[in-house]
Motif scaffolding. Structure first.
Motif, mmCIF file in Angstrom:
data_model
loop_
_atom_site.group_PDB
_atom_site.id
_atom_site.type_symbol
_atom_site.label_atom_id
_atom_site.label_comp_id
_atom_site.label_asym_id
_atom_site.label_seq_id
_atom_site.Cartn_x
_atom_site.Cartn_y
_atom_site.Cartn_z
ATOM 1 N N ARG A 181 35.948 46.405 31.911
ATOM 2 C CA ARG A 181 34.532 46.703 31.666
ATOM 3 C C ARG A 181 34.108 46.218 30.293
ATOM 4 O O ARG A 181 32.971 45.774 30.097
ATOM 5 N N ASP A 182 35.016 46.314 29.320
ATOM 6 C CA ASP A 182 34.666 45.996 27.933
ATOM 7 C C ASP A 182 35.832 45.252 27.281
ATOM 8 O O ASP A 182 36.935 45.789 27.166
ATOM 9 N N ILE A 183 35.609 43.996 26.897
ATOM 10 C CA ILE A 183 36.601 43.207 26.164
ATOM 11 C C ILE A 183 36.015 42.866 24.803
ATOM 12 O O ILE A 183 35.000 42.170 24.708
ATOM 13 N N GLN A 184 36.630 43.378 23.758
ATOM 14 C CA GLN A 184 36.166 43.112 22.402
ATOM 15 C C GLN A 184 37.204 42.241 21.698
ATOM 16 O O GLN A 184 38.401 42.557 21.720
ATOM 17 N N VAL A 185 36.742 41.152 21.090
ATOM 18 C CA VAL A 185 37.641 40.194 20.442
ATOM 19 C C VAL A 185 37.387 40.210 18.942
ATOM 20 O O VAL A 185 36.253 40.055 18.488
ATOM 21 N N ILE A 186 38.456 40.398 18.191
ATOM 22 C CA ILE A 186 38.380 40.456 16.727
ATOM 23 C C ILE A 186 39.234 39.326 16.137
ATOM 24 O O ILE A 186 40.334 39.061 16.619
ATOM 25 N N GLY A 187 38.718 38.675 15.099
ATOM 26 C CA GLY A 187 39.508 37.697 14.351
ATOM 27 C C GLY A 187 39.660 36.347 15.020
ATOM 28 O O GLY A 187 40.591 35.607 14.708
ATOM 29 N N ARG B 27 27.223 60.606 17.287
ATOM 30 C CA ARG B 27 26.393 59.518 17.828
ATOM 31 C C ARG B 27 26.417 58.267 16.955
ATOM 32 O O ARG B 27 25.470 57.496 16.936
ATOM 33 N N THR B 28 27.500 58.076 16.216
ATOM 34 C CA THR B 28 27.621 56.881 15.374
ATOM 35 C C THR B 28 28.397 55.803 16.116
ATOM 36 O O THR B 28 29.381 56.097 16.796
ATOM 37 N N ARG B 29 27.974 54.565 15.972
ATOM 38 C CA ARG B 29 28.666 53.448 16.591
ATOM 39 C C ARG B 29 29.196 52.515 15.512
ATOM 40 O O ARG B 29 28.432 52.001 14.699
ATOM 41 N N LEU B 30 30.507 52.304 15.526
ATOM 42 C CA LEU B 30 31.130 51.384 14.584
ATOM 43 C C LEU B 30 31.352 50.039 15.254
ATOM 44 O O LEU B 30 31.383 49.930 16.475
ATOM 45 N N SER B 31 31.535 49.014 14.445
ATOM 46 C CA SER B 31 31.893 47.702 14.977
ATOM 47 C C SER B 31 33.311 47.778 15.538
ATOM 48 O O SER B 31 34.086 48.674 15.169
ATOM 49 N N PRO B 32 33.689 46.868 16.467
ATOM 50 C CA PRO B 32 35.056 46.888 17.007
ATOM 51 C C PRO B 32 36.120 46.830 15.913
ATOM 52 O O PRO B 32 37.153 47.496 16.003
ATOM 53 N N GLN B 33 35.867 46.016 14.854
ATOM 54 C CA GLN B 33 36.833 45.909 13.753
ATOM 55 C C GLN B 33 37.026 47.249 13.056
ATOM 56 O O GLN B 33 38.168 47.676 12.824
ATOM 57 N N ASP B 34 35.923 47.907 12.731
ATOM 58 C CA ASP B 34 36.011 49.182 12.012
ATOM 59 C C ASP B 34 36.622 50.275 12.889
ATOM 60 O O ASP B 34 37.406 51.101 12.414
ATOM 61 N N LEU B 35 36.266 50.273 14.176
ATOM 62 C CA LEU B 35 36.795 51.300 15.083
ATOM 63 C C LEU B 35 38.297 51.161 15.244
ATOM 64 O O LEU B 35 39.041 52.156 15.205
ATOM 65 N N LEU B 36 38.770 49.924 15.396
ATOM 66 C CA LEU B 36 40.211 49.692 15.535
ATOM 67 C C LEU B 36 40.934 50.024 14.236
ATOM 68 O O LEU B 36 42.014 50.632 14.247
ATOM 69 N N GLN B 37 40.332 49.644 13.108
ATOM 70 C CA GLN B 37 40.942 49.928 11.811
ATOM 71 C C GLN B 37 41.030 51.434 11.566
ATOM 72 O O GLN B 37 42.037 51.936 11.045
ATOM 73 N N LEU B 38 39.997 52.165 11.971
ATOM 74 C CA LEU B 38 39.999 53.621 11.795
ATOM 75 C C LEU B 38 41.095 54.257 12.652
ATOM 76 O O LEU B 38 41.786 55.179 12.203
#
Length: 604
Positions: free
Chosen positions: A53-59, A339-350
């Motif tokens: 459903r959701d593919i997020q690509v970082i880097g 209700r906060t939305r982080l970027s994929p990079q920040d969410l993975l880093q967190l």
């Protein structure tokens, strides 16, 4: 294709099966020349984006545009892993693949079409030995009814049932006695054990092929764990990747870049789940290590393997167990502002920081207490059948809640109306895919010592089976549609064929749209369910929400207290600033945002 299927119906069962296999093999083999074309790469993206459903690509910008690359990743979803990487790479890549898989009819053809380089794994060639192992005295193995002289060779390995340590054959003395060398003889406790003989495999040709490809500036992909698994941590890495990198650097003076890629799945075995692909920063092997490899191969390989492991951990989510991973994910969710939305990079880093904090502070009583409370909270969520974000949004506002329930019921019915015909048509496909995947899961689990439940093969076999089942089902439904038009004279004869062709072209498009609509159906139905349950069990939900708020305060306090111990210069490198923790979005803003998101999903 229709002409081919008609011909097959006129043949005997055996000849029809053989002819179909030949046709399928030829069709898949033709993908070899087509595999790196733009349409084929788009097809791979369609496959992955249909399953996930959701593919997020970082880097992605970290991928070097030219020069030799040895790209390596974690291996948690069998054939889906290389497919995900290939479909998100900005250059051609050839993966190292198990020769056992490459010999399989469908998997092998697809692997060759994608440019796979086969490597023979010793464990895939292991054969059951005759008789049993009766005794081990620290130097010799004694068998009963065994045939060591016929079944074994010097440098082969003996795999004894129930014992993990490697036992190397040094000398074969008779059918019932061999001299062995063992890494840890204290682990070898013999009690009439069954065993397998694992042959020594010469990998020199494969390494030569990889070294030459790296010399030519190509990109080679490998999964250094050796096999797919469903653990929450990395398996011990195999040294082959180091021999590839150091060997090419030594033999051809090639500056090989190593690049880690993390495949972070969230229930990756399930249809329409989520995955985050992170391409790490590439790095070169220093000359000192290459010089060490010339003198002392073992030392150089050990040092590089440790570096590779650390780099791979930096792009993947690692947890001691699924229960800890689940608790950490809930803890991260509670820490975030509502209700906060982080970027994929920040969410993975967190997420990585929370896991890092667990490893560093796992013996701290206050941290363990909060972790226990999170697990209890998670248990209550499952018992009540709700999710954390649903608890977060629970607030009694009768008039507004009625509007929200009404809107979500309307969207549920709209999605259901659109998706229902697709449900009926795909029920046989779904049943066949699930049965086939479950069978392969059990087979894979029975043949592995490292898998927990074998879920890492489920997605792969569903996708592989769908490559065959879905096109056949399209043909069958098209024929049935044609027969329906003809039998009941729905339209004039001259339009029958035209409408059949339109159906053939539109059916896959509709099914794709139905899948997207089904996502909306599930989400809106869950919202209706959670709102109704809230009014039915208001007291329980209010207590749960109070517990959530208390846990949220405790987690944020722990982050402020121990942040500097986990992350260097924590206050300067905070992902979420303190002032953000006190400024959630308004309910009205959120509701309007949800309305527009729902409409976008339907293409409006």
């Amino acid at each position: 294709m229709i002409k081919y299927l008609t011909t097959q119906l006129q043949k005997s069962d055996s000849s029809r099966k053989q002819s179909f296999n030949n046709y399928l093999t030829g069709w898949l083999t033709n993908l070899q020349s087509y595999s790196q074309s733009i349409p084929f790469l788009q097809y791979q993206r369609v496959v992955t984006h249909t399953f996930f459903r959701d593919i997020q690509v970082i880097g992605q910008e970290n991928i070097p545009k030219d020069g030799p690359i040895l790209l390596y990743g974690n291996h948690n979803n069998q054939f889906i892993d290389p497919l995900l990487i290939i479909s998100n790479m900005t250059r051609k890549i050839n993966f190292i693949a198990a020769a056992k898989s490459m010999r399989k009819p469908i998997i092998g053809n697809i692997g060759r079409a994608l440019g796979g380089i086969p490597v023979e794994r010793p464990q895939d060639l292991a054969k059951v030995g005759s008789g049993i192992i009766k005794k081990y005295d620290g130097t010799y193995l004694f068998g009963e009814n065994s045939q060591f002289t016929k079944q074994c060779q010097i440098h082969d390995s003996i795999l004894i049932q129930g014992i993990d340590t490697i036992i190397l054959i040094v000398e074969i003395l008779s059918d019932t006695k061999i001299k062995v060398q063992c890494e840890d003889s204290s682990q070898v406790r013999i009690k009439d054990n069954k065993y397998k003989v694992q042959p020594k495999v010469d990998q020199s040709q494969m390494f030569e092929q990889v070294w030459l490809a790296l010399k030519q500036g190509k990109c080679i992909g490998i999964f250094p764990e050796g096999g797919s698994h469903d653990n929450t941590t990395l398996l011990p890495l195999k040294p082959g990747i180091c021999i590839m990198a150091l060997g090419a650097s030594q033999k051809y003076q090639t500056k090989v870049k190593l690049q880690p890629v993390g495949l972070n799945y969230f229930k990756g075995h399930k249809f329409r789940s989520k995955v985050i692909v992170e391409f790490g920063v590439p790095y070169e092997i220093n000359q000192q290590l290459i010089d060490t490899y010339t003198i002392n191969k073992r030392q150089a390989i050990s040092k590089l393997l440790l570096e590779i492991e650390q780099q791979l951990k930096s792009v993947t989510i690692q947890a001691p167990s699924y229960s800890h991973l689940s608790a950490v994910m809930i803890g991260r969710s509670l820490y975030l502002p509502d209700r906060t939305r982080l970027s994929p990079q920040d969410l993975l880093q967190l997420t990585k920081r929370f896991l890092q904090a667990f490893y560093k502070l796992k013996d701290h009583p206050e941290v363990n207490q909060v972790l226990t409370e999170i697990k209890l909270y998670n248990y209550k969520l499952k018992a009540l059948g709700v999710r954390d974000w649903e608890v977060m949004r629970m607030q009694k506002r009768i008039y507004l809640d009625l509007q929200i329930i009404g809107f979500n019921i309307f969207m549920t019915l709209l999605c259901l109306f659109f998706a229902f015909p697709g449900y009926i048509m795909t029920i046989p496909i779904t049943i066949m895919l699930n049965m086939y995947a479950e069978k392969e899961r059990k087979t894979a689990l029975a043949g592995s010592k490292v898998k927990i439940s074998g879920k890492d093969v489920v997605a792969s076999f569903k996708v592989l089976a769908s490559i065959i089942i879905v096109p056949i089902s399209v043909i069958i439904y098209t024929i049935l549609f044609y027969l329906w038009l003809t039998a009941y004279n729905i339209v004039d004869e001259e339009y029958t064929f035209r409408y059949t062709i339109i159906f053939l072209l539109m059916w896959p498009i509709y099914i794709t749209a139905m899948i997207r609509s089904n996502d909306g159906l599930i989400r809106h139905a869950r919202k209706v369910n959670s709102q109704i349950l809230f009014y039915l069990y208001e007291n329980k939900y209010r207590k749960l929400k109070i517990q959530r708020e208390e846990l949220q305060n405790k987690i944020r306090k722990l982050v402020d207290t121990f942040g500097e111990e986990v992350v260097q210069d924590f206050n300067q490198n905070r992902i979420v600033q303190k002032n953000q923790l006190q400024s959630p979005k308004s309910v009205a803003e959120l509701d309007i945002q949800n309305v527009f998101e729902s409409l976008l999903e339907l293409g409006i």
